[in-house]
Design a protein around this motif. Structure first.
Motif, PDB file in Angstrom:
ATOM      1  N   GLN A 135      43.730   5.314  23.218  1.00 40.54           N
ATOM      2  CA  GLN A 135      45.092   5.824  23.152  1.00 40.54           C
ATOM      3  C   GLN A 135      45.376   6.658  24.392  1.00 40.54           C
ATOM      4  O   GLN A 135      44.695   7.654  24.651  1.00 40.54           O
ATOM      5  CB  GLN A 135      45.293   6.671  21.886  1.00 40.54           C
ATOM      6  CG  GLN A 135      45.097   5.904  20.589  1.00 40.54           C
ATOM      7  CD  GLN A 135      46.152   4.829  20.413  1.00 40.54           C
ATOM      8  OE1 GLN A 135      47.309   4.994  20.812  1.00 40.54           O
ATOM      9  NE2 GLN A 135      45.751   3.698  19.807  1.00 40.54           N
ATOM     10  N   GLN A 136      46.351   6.235  25.158  1.00 39.42           N
ATOM     11  CA  GLN A 136      46.689   6.940  26.394  1.00 39.42           C
ATOM     12  C   GLN A 136      48.148   7.363  26.361  1.00 39.42           C
ATOM     13  O   GLN A 136      49.012   6.710  25.753  1.00 39.42           O
ATOM     14  CB  GLN A 136      46.429   6.057  27.608  1.00 39.42           C
ATOM     15  CG  GLN A 136      44.953   5.704  27.810  1.00 39.42           C
ATOM     16  CD  GLN A 136      44.713   4.911  29.075  1.00 39.42           C
ATOM     17  OE1 GLN A 136      45.646   4.556  29.793  1.00 39.42           O
ATOM     18  NE2 GLN A 136      43.443   4.643  29.366  1.00 39.42           N
ATOM     19  N   THR A 137      48.423   8.477  27.043  1.00 44.48           N
ATOM     20  CA  THR A 137      49.784   9.006  27.138  1.00 44.48           C
ATOM     21  C   THR A 137      50.461   8.444  28.383  1.00 44.48           C
ATOM     22  O   THR A 137      49.917   8.551  29.483  1.00 44.48           O
ATOM     23  CB  THR A 137      49.777  10.540  27.194  1.00 44.48           C
ATOM     24  OG1 THR A 137      49.117  11.048  26.025  1.00 44.48           O
ATOM     25  CG2 THR A 137      51.196  11.088  27.273  1.00 44.48           C
ATOM     26  N   VAL A 138      51.627   7.829  28.181  1.00 43.62           N
ATOM     27  CA  VAL A 138      52.369   7.221  29.276  1.00 43.62           C
ATOM     28  C   VAL A 138      53.695   7.952  29.434  1.00 43.62           C
ATOM     29  O   VAL A 138      54.403   8.211  28.442  1.00 43.62           O
ATOM     30  CB  VAL A 138      52.615   5.721  29.017  1.00 43.62           C
ATOM     31  CG1 VAL A 138      53.414   5.112  30.160  1.00 43.62           C
ATOM     32  CG2 VAL A 138      51.283   4.994  28.849  1.00 43.62           C
ATOM     33  N   ASP A 143      57.483   7.955  30.993  1.00 44.14           N
ATOM     34  CA  ASP A 143      58.558   7.107  31.521  1.00 44.14           C
ATOM     35  C   ASP A 143      59.082   7.719  32.812  1.00 44.14           C
ATOM     36  O   ASP A 143      59.490   8.902  32.833  1.00 44.14           O
ATOM     37  CB  ASP A 143      59.677   6.980  30.494  1.00 44.14           C
ATOM     38  CG  ASP A 143      60.655   5.883  30.879  1.00 44.14           C
ATOM     39  OD1 ASP A 143      61.152   5.897  32.018  1.00 44.14           O
ATOM     40  OD2 ASP A 143      60.920   5.012  30.023  1.00 44.14           O
ATOM     41  N   GLU A 202      57.329  11.157  27.177  1.00 44.41           N
ATOM     42  CA  GLU A 202      55.943  10.749  27.004  1.00 44.41           C
ATOM     43  C   GLU A 202      55.785   9.982  25.692  1.00 44.41           C
ATOM     44  O   GLU A 202      56.446  10.286  24.697  1.00 44.41           O
ATOM     45  CB  GLU A 202      55.012  11.960  26.999  1.00 44.41           C
ATOM     46  CG  GLU A 202      54.958  12.689  28.339  1.00 44.41           C
ATOM     47  CD  GLU A 202      53.956  13.832  28.316  1.00 44.41           C
ATOM     48  OE1 GLU A 202      53.493  14.182  27.199  1.00 44.41           O
ATOM     49  OE2 GLU A 202      53.626  14.357  29.401  1.00 44.41           O
ATOM     50  N   SER A 203      54.917   8.975  25.735  1.00 42.31           N
ATOM     51  CA  SER A 203      54.643   8.184  24.536  1.00 42.31           C
ATOM     52  C   SER A 203      53.192   7.751  24.544  1.00 42.31           C
ATOM     53  O   SER A 203      52.538   7.697  25.592  1.00 42.31           O
ATOM     54  CB  SER A 203      55.561   6.949  24.481  1.00 42.31           C
ATOM     55  OG  SER A 203      55.333   6.117  25.606  1.00 42.31           O
ATOM     56  N   GLN A 204      52.684   7.476  23.332  1.00 44.87           N
ATOM     57  CA  GLN A 204      51.316   7.012  23.178  1.00 44.87           C
ATOM     58  C   GLN A 204      51.283   5.483  23.181  1.00 44.87           C
ATOM     59  O   GLN A 204      52.111   4.844  22.549  1.00 44.87           O
ATOM     60  CB  GLN A 204      50.717   7.532  21.876  1.00 44.87           C
ATOM     61  CG  GLN A 204      50.531   9.034  21.829  1.00 44.87           C
ATOM     62  CD  GLN A 204      49.419   9.496  22.756  1.00 44.87           C
ATOM     63  OE1 GLN A 204      48.380   8.854  22.848  1.00 44.87           O
ATOM     64  NE2 GLN A 204      49.658  10.604  23.453  1.00 44.87           N
ATOM     65  N   THR A 205      50.340   4.924  23.927  1.00 45.60           N
ATOM     66  CA  THR A 205      50.182   3.473  23.982  1.00 45.60           C
ATOM     67  C   THR A 205      48.718   3.106  23.810  1.00 45.60           C
ATOM     68  O   THR A 205      47.825   3.864  24.212  1.00 45.60           O
ATOM     69  CB  THR A 205      50.715   2.901  25.307  1.00 45.60           C
ATOM     70  OG1 THR A 205      50.594   1.472  25.286  1.00 45.60           O
ATOM     71  CG2 THR A 205      49.948   3.449  26.486  1.00 45.60           C
ATOM     72  N   SER A 206      48.476   1.965  23.195  1.00 47.66           N
ATOM     73  CA  SER A 206      47.106   1.486  22.994  1.00 47.66           C
ATOM     74  C   SER A 206      46.697   0.627  24.180  1.00 47.66           C
ATOM     75  O   SER A 206      47.382  -0.338  24.519  1.00 47.66           O
ATOM     76  CB  SER A 206      47.016   0.672  21.693  1.00 47.66           C
ATOM     77  OG  SER A 206      47.360   1.474  20.583  1.00 47.66           O
ATOM     78  N   VAL A 207      45.565   0.958  24.794  1.00 54.55           N
ATOM     79  CA  VAL A 207      45.075   0.245  25.973  1.00 54.55           C
ATOM     80  C   VAL A 207      43.691  -0.313  25.663  1.00 54.55           C
ATOM     81  O   VAL A 207      42.745   0.456  25.434  1.00 54.55           O
ATOM     82  CB  VAL A 207      45.011   1.180  27.201  1.00 54.55           C
ATOM     83  CG1 VAL A 207      44.481   0.415  28.414  1.00 54.55           C
ATOM     84  CG2 VAL A 207      46.375   1.777  27.497  1.00 54.55           C
TER      85      VAL A 207
END
Length: 425
Positions: A351-354, A356, A362-367
């Motif tokens: 889970q990483q914070t991306v 915009d 900021e949003s959480q995305t699964s990598v």
């Protein structure tokens, strides 16, 4: 002596105990080690299926009658129009006569070389010695590869060069005079003329009526399945051909493949045939009687018959390598995927914070990615999954930089909690 023997036994027992202790400690540590690793490597997975069918060529069977048949071209050799394909002798004496003629031709060549050298007053002996060495190397290569035809040819070359070298190193005063050599050459020419006249009376030639590629393998299918039949052939007809045991013409000495384009025809299930498109290329992999991959064009996909269709592939490559093949089981390769192979247990989702760039939100995305062991630290490397197998996945780096995953990296397979930069002891 007894004291020395006792000491030796004690040393051996101590060494054995040390080895057992080392193995035991290593096994104990491996069970307690929460981090197990694996080496990554490049790997290719094929999307393929097996198919059994027939190789089809435009073939002309060559026939001739004789007690003894000598075939001249090698398998897969190109033959020009009017070229001699085989010699037919009434009995074995004809073949013996031909062998004697070959020996006389060789002797003639050696005598002509010796006379020419006398006329020129010498020659380059070192160059001749090098030629002898080159032929010996080629001879060993023929032996290693099992090339019997090349072995016979190279043996004749070596014999000729050795005789020439002998003439080259003989002194003119000690050797034969020019007159003696000429007399010997005249005698050889007379014998060649006499034997040639005898051979002409009981030797027949089988010649090629048109140019093509020669094959000594005649199986009887030459007239049962031809390129002209492929436009209408059906799966049931292929089944009938598979069940047949065709008879072979006893007078056949070989055949000519008169067209460079050859075909592979097989019956496929409807679902598999629907994956193919006429005019497109597909890789056909041969791995039994001949090993190789051939890119072939899908010429025709026939109508469905009992949930199967006859499919025809064509190519003009590797004809000389496939003249001995007829009914073959091949692998049709629809697609190939190449990537870095890692154990499935090593694949993780981080889970990483991306952020915009436009809104700053900021949003959480699964990598998806893997943790690699770099020095003594765990380093997370994002990947894209290309293929998933039972126990492994094929991946490629999600980005291209110096920290991207590469073949040869060590990935952490099993562990508890992991994070980027974690020290692994």
């Amino acid at each position: 002596m007894k004291q020395g023997t006792l000491n030796s036994k004690i040393v051996v027992l101590l060494l054995l105990a040390a080895v057992v202790l080392y193995l035991g400690v290593s096994a104990w540590q491996s069970f307690r080690d929460p981090f197990s690793t694996a080496l990554t490597y490049s790997y290719t997975v094929d999307d393929s299926m097996e198919a059994t069918g027939f190789l089809v060529r435009q073939e002309q069977v060559l026939t001739g009658t004789g007690g003894v048949v000598e075939v001249l071209p090698q398998e897969g050799e190109k033959v020009s129009r009017g070229g001699t394909v085989a010699l037919l002798y009434q009995d074995s004496s004809g073949l013996e006569r031909r062998e004697e003629l070959e020996q006389l031709e060789l002797e003639k060549e050696q005598l002509e070389y010796a006379i020419d050298r006398l006329d020129q007053g010498g020659g380059d002996s070192s160059q001749l010695s090098q030629q002898v060495l080159d032929v010996i190397v080629a001879l060993r290569s023929c032996v290693a590869s099992g090339d019997l035809t090349g072995l016979e040819s190279r043996s004749m070359d070596l014999k000729s060069l050795i005789y020439k070298r002998e003439y080259a190193f003989n002194d003119t005063e000690e050797g034969e005079s020019a007159a003696q050599l000429q007399a010997a050459l005249d005698s050889v020419n007379s014998q060649i003329s006499a034997l040639s006249a005898q051979a002409a009376q009981n030797t027949q030639r089988v010649t090629a009526s048109q140019s093509g590629v020669f094959s000594g393998y005649v199986d009887g299918y030459e007239s049962l399945i031809t390129p002209d039949m492929l436009d209408t052939i059906t799966p049931s007809q292929l089944d009938q051909l598979s069940a047949q045991r065709p008879s072979v013409d006893g007078t056949a000495v070989g055949k000519l493949v008169t067209n460079s384009t050859w075909y592979f025809v097989c019956a496929l299930d409807q679902a598999d045939a629907e994956r193919l498109i006429e005019g497109r290329s597909v890789t056909v992999r041969f791995s039994r009687d001949w090993s190789g991959e051939v890119d072939m064009t899908v010429e025709r996909i026939g109508d469905t018959e009992n949930s199967r269709s006859a499919v025809v592939f064509s190519t003009d490559k590797f004809l000389s390598d496939t003249t001995l093949l007829r009914r073959q089981t091949v692998e049709l390769v629809f697609d190939s995927i190449t990537g870095i192979r890692v154990p499935k247990q090593a694949l993780r989702v981080d889970q990483q914070t991306v952020t915009d760039e436009e809104t700053g939100e900021e949003s959480q995305t699964s990598v998806p990615g893997v943790y690699t062991l770099v020095g003594e630290q765990a380093e997370f490397k994002p990947v894209t999954v290309l293929y998933e197998g039972d126990s492994f996945v094929l991946v490629e780096p999600a980005d291209s930089n110096r920290k991207s995953l590469r073949a040869g990296d060590v990935v952490i397979v099993a562990s508890g909690q992991l994070y980027d930069g974690m020290v692994i002891q």
